[in-house]
Design a protein around this motif. Structure first.
Motif, PDB file in Angstrom:
ATOM      1  N   CYS A 163       0.879  -1.175   0.000  1.00 57.37           N
ATOM      2  CA  CYS A 163       0.000   0.000   0.000  1.00 57.37           C
ATOM      3  C   CYS A 163       0.907   1.211   0.000  1.00 57.37           C
ATOM      4  CB  CYS A 163      -0.930  -0.017   1.207  1.00 57.37           C
ATOM      5  SG  CYS A 163      -0.043  -0.047   2.768  1.00 57.37           S
ATOM      6  N   HIS A 164       0.296   2.371   0.099  1.00 55.22           N
ATOM      7  CA  HIS A 164       1.057   3.612   0.005  1.00 55.22           C
ATOM      8  C   HIS A 164       0.661   4.466   1.195  1.00 55.22           C
ATOM      9  CE1 HIS A 164       2.368   2.446  -4.039  1.00 55.22           C
ATOM     10  NE2 HIS A 164       1.176   1.891  -4.112  1.00 55.22           N
ATOM     11  N   VAL A 165       1.276   4.135   2.340  1.00 52.66           N
ATOM     12  CA  VAL A 165       0.880   4.761   3.599  1.00 52.66           C
ATOM     13  C   VAL A 165       1.042   6.279   3.519  1.00 52.66           C
ATOM     14  CG1 VAL A 165       1.367   4.884   6.069  1.00 52.66           C
ATOM     15  CG2 VAL A 165       1.504   2.680   4.877  1.00 52.66           C
ATOM     16  N   SER A 166       2.189   6.720   2.993  1.00 56.33           N
ATOM     17  CA  SER A 166       2.431   8.163   2.983  1.00 56.33           C
ATOM     18  C   SER A 166       1.478   8.858   2.013  1.00 56.33           C
ATOM     19  CB  SER A 166       3.889   8.467   2.635  1.00 56.33           C
ATOM     20  OG  SER A 166       4.227   7.926   1.387  1.00 56.33           O
ATOM     21  N   ASP A 167       1.145   8.198   0.889  1.00 57.72           N
ATOM     22  CA  ASP A 167       0.191   8.813  -0.050  1.00 57.72           C
ATOM     23  C   ASP A 167      -1.190   8.941   0.590  1.00 57.72           C
ATOM     24  OD1 ASP A 167       2.317   8.558  -1.758  1.00 57.72           O
ATOM     25  OD2 ASP A 167       1.348   7.175  -3.157  1.00 57.72           O
ATOM     26  N   VAL A 168      -1.564   7.963   1.394  1.00 57.47           N
ATOM     27  CA  VAL A 168      -2.850   8.037   2.099  1.00 57.47           C
ATOM     28  C   VAL A 168      -2.868   9.276   2.985  1.00 57.47           C
ATOM     29  CG1 VAL A 168      -4.267   6.961   3.909  1.00 57.47           C
ATOM     30  CG2 VAL A 168      -3.371   5.561   2.027  1.00 57.47           C
ATOM     31  N   GLY A 169      -1.764   9.494   3.706  1.00 59.19           N
ATOM     32  CA  GLY A 169      -1.681  10.670   4.576  1.00 59.19           C
ATOM     33  C   GLY A 169      -1.719  11.963   3.774  1.00 59.19           C
ATOM     34  N   TYR A 170      -1.017  11.967   2.640  1.00 54.47           N
ATOM     35  CA  TYR A 170      -0.911  13.180   1.818  1.00 54.47           C
ATOM     36  C   TYR A 170      -2.248  13.522   1.162  1.00 54.47           C
ATOM     37  CZ  TYR A 170       0.554  16.053  -2.192  1.00 54.47           C
ATOM     38  OH  TYR A 170       0.682  17.042  -3.137  1.00 54.47           O
ATOM     39  N   LEU A 171      -2.871  12.546   0.529  1.00 52.10           N
ATOM     40  CA  LEU A 171      -4.098  12.828  -0.229  1.00 52.10           C
ATOM     41  C   LEU A 171      -5.284  13.123   0.682  1.00 52.10           C
ATOM     42  CD1 LEU A 171      -3.711  10.241  -3.135  1.00 52.10           C
ATOM     43  CD2 LEU A 171      -3.325  12.719  -3.211  1.00 52.10           C
ATOM     44  N   ALA A 172      -5.205  12.663   1.936  1.00 52.57           N
ATOM     45  CA  ALA A 172      -6.317  12.919   2.865  1.00 52.57           C
ATOM     46  C   ALA A 172      -6.524  14.422   3.071  1.00 52.57           C
ATOM     47  CB  ALA A 172      -6.043  12.237   4.205  1.00 52.57           C
ATOM     48  N   ALA A 173      -5.476  15.230   2.819  1.00 54.48           N
ATOM     49  CA  ALA A 173      -5.618  16.680   3.014  1.00 54.48           C
ATOM     50  C   ALA A 173      -6.336  17.350   1.841  1.00 54.48           C
ATOM     51  CB  ALA A 173      -4.233  17.304   3.201  1.00 54.48           C
ATOM     52  N   GLY A 174      -6.428  16.682   0.677  1.00 55.48           N
ATOM     53  CA  GLY A 174      -7.058  17.287  -0.508  1.00 55.48           C
ATOM     54  C   GLY A 174      -8.529  16.918  -0.617  1.00 55.48           C
ATOM     55  N   ALA A 175      -9.081  17.145  -1.820  1.00 55.89           N
ATOM     56  CA  ALA A 175     -10.506  16.869  -2.046  1.00 55.89           C
ATOM     57  C   ALA A 175     -10.721  15.373  -2.272  1.00 55.89           C
ATOM     58  CB  ALA A 175     -10.992  17.641  -3.273  1.00 55.89           C
ATOM     59  N   ASP A 176     -11.725  14.835  -1.588  1.00 56.09           N
ATOM     60  CA  ASP A 176     -12.098  13.426  -1.765  1.00 56.09           C
ATOM     61  C   ASP A 176     -13.052  13.343  -2.961  1.00 56.09           C
ATOM     62  OD1 ASP A 176     -13.161  10.899  -1.676  1.00 56.09           O
ATOM     63  OD2 ASP A 176     -13.775  10.986   0.438  1.00 56.09           O
ATOM     64  N   CYS A 177     -12.585  12.774  -4.071  1.00 53.48           N
ATOM     65  CA  CYS A 177     -13.381  12.759  -5.304  1.00 53.48           C
ATOM     66  C   CYS A 177     -13.753  11.335  -5.701  1.00 53.48           C
ATOM     67  CB  CYS A 177     -12.617  13.448  -6.431  1.00 53.48           C
ATOM     68  SG  CYS A 177     -12.303  15.195  -6.074  1.00 53.48           S
ATOM     69  N   ARG A 178     -13.912  10.464  -4.695  1.00 49.20           N
ATOM     70  CA  ARG A 178     -14.264   9.067  -4.982  1.00 49.20           C
ATOM     71  C   ARG A 178     -15.743   8.922  -5.346  1.00 49.20           C
ATOM     72  NH1 ARG A 178     -12.003   6.374   0.409  1.00 49.20           N
ATOM     73  NH2 ARG A 178     -12.829   8.354   1.149  1.00 49.20           N
ATOM     74  N   GLN A 179     -16.041   7.877  -6.110  1.00 49.53           N
ATOM     75  CA  GLN A 179     -17.419   7.481  -6.351  1.00 49.53           C
ATOM     76  C   GLN A 179     -17.762   6.405  -5.312  1.00 49.53           C
ATOM     77  OE1 GLN A 179     -15.088   7.897  -9.159  1.00 49.53           O
ATOM     78  NE2 GLN A 179     -15.959   9.862  -8.564  1.00 49.53           N
ATOM     79  N   PRO A 180     -18.984   6.289  -4.832  1.00 51.92           N
ATOM     80  CA  PRO A 180     -20.155   7.017  -5.337  1.00 51.92           C
ATOM     81  C   PRO A 180     -20.396   8.381  -4.693  1.00 51.92           C
ATOM     82  CG  PRO A 180     -20.830   5.367  -3.740  1.00 51.92           C
ATOM     83  CD  PRO A 180     -19.341   5.220  -3.893  1.00 51.92           C
ATOM     84  N   SER A 181     -19.550   8.807  -3.712  1.00 53.51           N
ATOM     85  CA  SER A 181     -19.935  10.042  -3.015  1.00 53.51           C
ATOM     86  C   SER A 181     -19.789  11.272  -3.914  1.00 53.51           C
ATOM     87  CB  SER A 181     -19.160  10.180  -1.696  1.00 53.51           C
ATOM     88  OG  SER A 181     -17.849  10.584  -1.954  1.00 53.51           O
ATOM     89  N   ALA A 182     -18.887  11.213  -4.889  1.00 49.97           N
ATOM     90  CA  ALA A 182     -18.826  12.277  -5.910  1.00 49.97           C
ATOM     91  C   ALA A 182     -19.263  11.629  -7.226  1.00 49.97           C
ATOM     92  CB  ALA A 182     -17.422  12.842  -6.027  1.00 49.97           C
ATOM     93  N   PRO A 183     -20.576  11.624  -7.519  1.00 49.69           N
ATOM     94  CA  PRO A 183     -21.080  10.776  -8.602  1.00 49.69           C
ATOM     95  C   PRO A 183     -20.796  11.296 -10.001  1.00 49.69           C
ATOM     96  CG  PRO A 183     -22.893  12.003  -7.602  1.00 49.69           C
ATOM     97  CD  PRO A 183     -21.667  12.303  -6.780  1.00 49.69           C
ATOM     98  N   ASP A 184     -20.526  12.609 -10.127  1.00 42.11           N
ATOM     99  CA  ASP A 184     -20.364  13.152 -11.479  1.00 42.11           C
ATOM    100  C   ASP A 184     -19.374  14.315 -11.473  1.00 42.11           C
ATOM    101  OD1 ASP A 184     -21.824  15.126 -10.210  1.00 42.11           O
ATOM    102  OD2 ASP A 184     -23.709  14.617 -11.215  1.00 42.11           O
ATOM    103  N   ILE A 185     -19.106  14.858 -12.642  1.00 39.91           N
ATOM    104  CA  ILE A 185     -18.085  15.908 -12.769  1.00 39.91           C
ATOM    105  C   ILE A 185     -18.490  17.186 -12.015  1.00 39.91           C
ATOM    106  CG2 ILE A 185     -16.885  17.379 -14.455  1.00 39.91           C
ATOM    107  CD1 ILE A 185     -16.764  14.796 -16.258  1.00 39.91           C
ATOM    108  N   PRO A 186     -19.765  17.610 -12.047  1.00 39.55           N
ATOM    109  CA  PRO A 186     -20.121  18.778 -11.211  1.00 39.55           C
ATOM    110  C   PRO A 186     -19.808  18.561  -9.725  1.00 39.55           C
ATOM    111  CG  PRO A 186     -21.843  18.371 -12.822  1.00 39.55           C
ATOM    112  CD  PRO A 186     -20.860  17.240 -12.954  1.00 39.55           C
ATOM    113  N   ALA A 187     -19.979  17.348  -9.213  1.00 38.38           N
ATOM    114  CA  ALA A 187     -19.659  17.082  -7.801  1.00 38.38           C
ATOM    115  C   ALA A 187     -18.155  17.218  -7.570  1.00 38.38           C
ATOM    116  CB  ALA A 187     -20.133  15.682  -7.411  1.00 38.38           C
ATOM    117  N   ILE A 188     -17.364  16.726  -8.515  1.00 37.82           N
ATOM    118  CA  ILE A 188     -15.902  16.865  -8.395  1.00 37.82           C
ATOM    119  C   ILE A 188     -15.512  18.342  -8.438  1.00 37.82           C
ATOM    120  CG2 ILE A 188     -13.753  16.486  -9.669  1.00 37.82           C
ATOM    121  CD1 ILE A 188     -14.712  13.661 -10.274  1.00 37.82           C
TER     122      ILE A 188
END
Ligand SMILES: [Zn+2]
Length: 535
Positions: free
Chosen positions: A66-91
């Protein structure tokens, strides 16, 4: 200091499994495990007693890639996963929010999308990112971290312009008129991610960097993970892990796979080998090809889905053989990312030359091995290659695999065949590509069911016992730590998790819903939301 854990369903994963109800911990190690009588008898009069009321105790779960440090780093940015961000306007909305909290000079960052899970069924474009973040660089990383989208300011700052040819080992997405559409694949994406991560780490204080690693470690601890291979360690991230470790702020054990171009630095830094019992760096990581979900894994034949083609191979057979030979001669374990059958074949060719008939004492590995079909599996078994793979891909990305491999999807991630062939198969998540939850991985190894409900390769399902073995004993073996972790036996480190149910007993459908009640590393609780070990 002794801790006596009583009234638990202890699954030891030891070769000679005895029914165990009790666990005695002394000085961070397991002193005794077994039925109540003998374990209590082994405890001193001052031992602290914790009764678990029948909860399940497992060896600490291990994530072999896995990528432990990347998990820590990306957690500070926008969470753009599906299904919670279902489309481009949500992103777009999430990137706009992230822009408000991103420090000046840093790029606005989002991550986690999968284009075929978006309502639009495609990657967002630079102009769509421009709408969200018009005035400063923004990057949106694909969940595979093998692709990303840049807005116009980011393309300009990175020096990418229309009319530029594709760089070696990578590709640019282009619109109908041939202009860059903002999407980068492979080589330029890796370079960009590393540059941004490095720049953002450099902007932080040592305490902030250690905090990032600690936060990432806590994320894993909450999922029951006590040890992991970070499959992408570089100068700045290994230094940050070491800083966190020196301050006692690493809640998990990290085995670093150091990126191949950083090995000279590693040797000069003095950080090679065992730094402490929480931090080790003695393996080298190489990428042979692209990703399965980005359809850039190097295959024989062509993908029937975008971006079409046959994937991207990063090194020739001779180059790879030279690298493996060099690192092996310096005593490193070599771990090579290889997903497509063409890449796996190339990697096995290199390993065959370097290993000869001498077996595989350094436990050189193939990471992922998605399209390792039967003939390749037989070759890998003959060479004694270890595999670190990701059952959890099946529920999250499996429908995309079925579309990309319509002929052979039943043979992808062939865990049962690999184990039958005698390969050590270590379980892992590749987080942040998917969730770091090992219980999700265990469920998927058992069910192999995609989000749409298709079972990919029913013959490749394994039992819950075998799936648990992948995330304990086999993962410990893949990181040369089987003498210390991976099972609950006297003398081993006291790394264990407390669960509200046993993955061996519940309906497999429920395995991923089992609650982690506590995670313990070296006898010290690092996660216990309801205070199991308090009082
Ligand atoms: Zn990875």
């Amino acid at each position: 200091m002794e801790l006596l854990v009583e009234d638990a369903n202890v699954i030891t994963m030891a070769a000679e499994a005895v029914p165990a109800r009790c666990l005695l911990i002394r000085d961070g190690r397991i002193a005794a495990v077994g039925p109540a009588g003998p374990v209590r008898a082994a405890a001193g009069p001052d031992a602290r007693v914790v009764r678990l009321d029948g909860a399940t105790v497992l060896p600490g779960l291990i994530d072999a890639h896995c990528h432990v440090s990347d998990v820590g780093y990306l957690a500070a940015g926008a969470d753009c996963r599906q299904p919670s961000a279902p489309d481009i306007p949500a992103i777009q909305a999430r990137l706009r929010q992230a822009a408000g909290r991103t420090p000046p000079g840093a790029w606005v960052t989002g991550s986690g999308y999968v284009e075929y899970q978006l309502r639009e069924g495609r990657h967002p474009t630079r102009s769509e990112l421009d709408v969200a973040v018009p005035d400063r660089p923004a990057v949106l990383y694909h969940t595979s971290l093998h692709a990303c989208v840049l807005n116009s300011a980011a393309l300009a700052e990175a020096g990418f312009a229309d009319g530029q040819p594709d760089p070696p080992g990578g590709a640019f997405g282009r619109d109908a008129a041939g202009r860059l559409d903002g999407v980068l694949f492979e080589g330029p994406m890796f370079a960009l991610f590393e540059r941004n991560f490095r720049a953002d780490l450099a902007r932080m204080s040592a305490a902030q960097r250690a905090g990032l690693m600690q936060g990432a470690g806590q994320h894993f601890a909450a999922l029951g993970v006590t040890a992991a291979c970070d499959a992408d360690v570089r100068r700045d991230t290994l230094t940050a892990f070491a800083e966190a470790d020196e301050h006692g702020a690493l809640p998990m054990r990290i085995y670093g796979l150091v990126v191949h171009d950083q090995v000279d630095w590693l040797l000069e830094s003095g950080l090679r080998g065992r730094h402490s019992d929480r931090l080790t760096a003695d393996a080298v990581k190489i990428w042979a090809d692209g990703g399965m979900s980005s359809r850039t894994a190097a295959i024989h034949g062509r993908y029937p889905v975008p971006p079409f083609g046959s994937g991207i191979l990063s090194f020739s057979r001779d180059e790879l053989t030279g690298m493996v030979g060099d690192f092996a001669a310096r005593g490193f374990q070599v771990c090579i990312h290889a997903q497509g059958d063409r890449a796996i074949e190339t990697v096995l060719d290199a390993y065959a030359v370097v290993l000869g008939d001498g077996g595989n004492p350094r436990r050189h590995r193939i990471e992922h091995a998605g399209a390792m079909y039967p003939a390749l599996t037989a070759r890998a078994a003959r060479l004694g290659i270890a595999v670190a793979s990701q059952p959890g891909f099946l529920s999250t990305l499996g429908d995309g695999f079925a579309a990309a491999f319509p002929e052979s999807s039943d043979q992808l991630y062939a865990f049962a065949s690999w184990r039958r062939a005698g390969l050590p198969v270590a379980g892992s998540s590749d987080a942040p590509v998917i969730t770091a939850s090992p219980l999700t991985g265990i469920r998927d190894a058992v069910l192999r069911r995609t989000a749409a409900g298709q079972v990919l390769g029913p013959g490749e399902r394994v039992t819950a016992q075998d799936a648990l073995d992948m995330y304990t004993r086999a993962a410990a073996f893949a990181m040369h730590r089987e003498d210390e972790i991976g099972s609950l036996e006297p003398g081993k480190l006291a790394d264990f998790v407390v669960l509200d149910a046993s993955p061996l007993d519940v309906d497999p459908e429920r395995i991923a819903d089992i609650q982690v009640l506590a995670t313990v590393v070296g006898g010290t609780p690092v996660y216990q939301p309801s205070g199991v070990f308090h009082g």
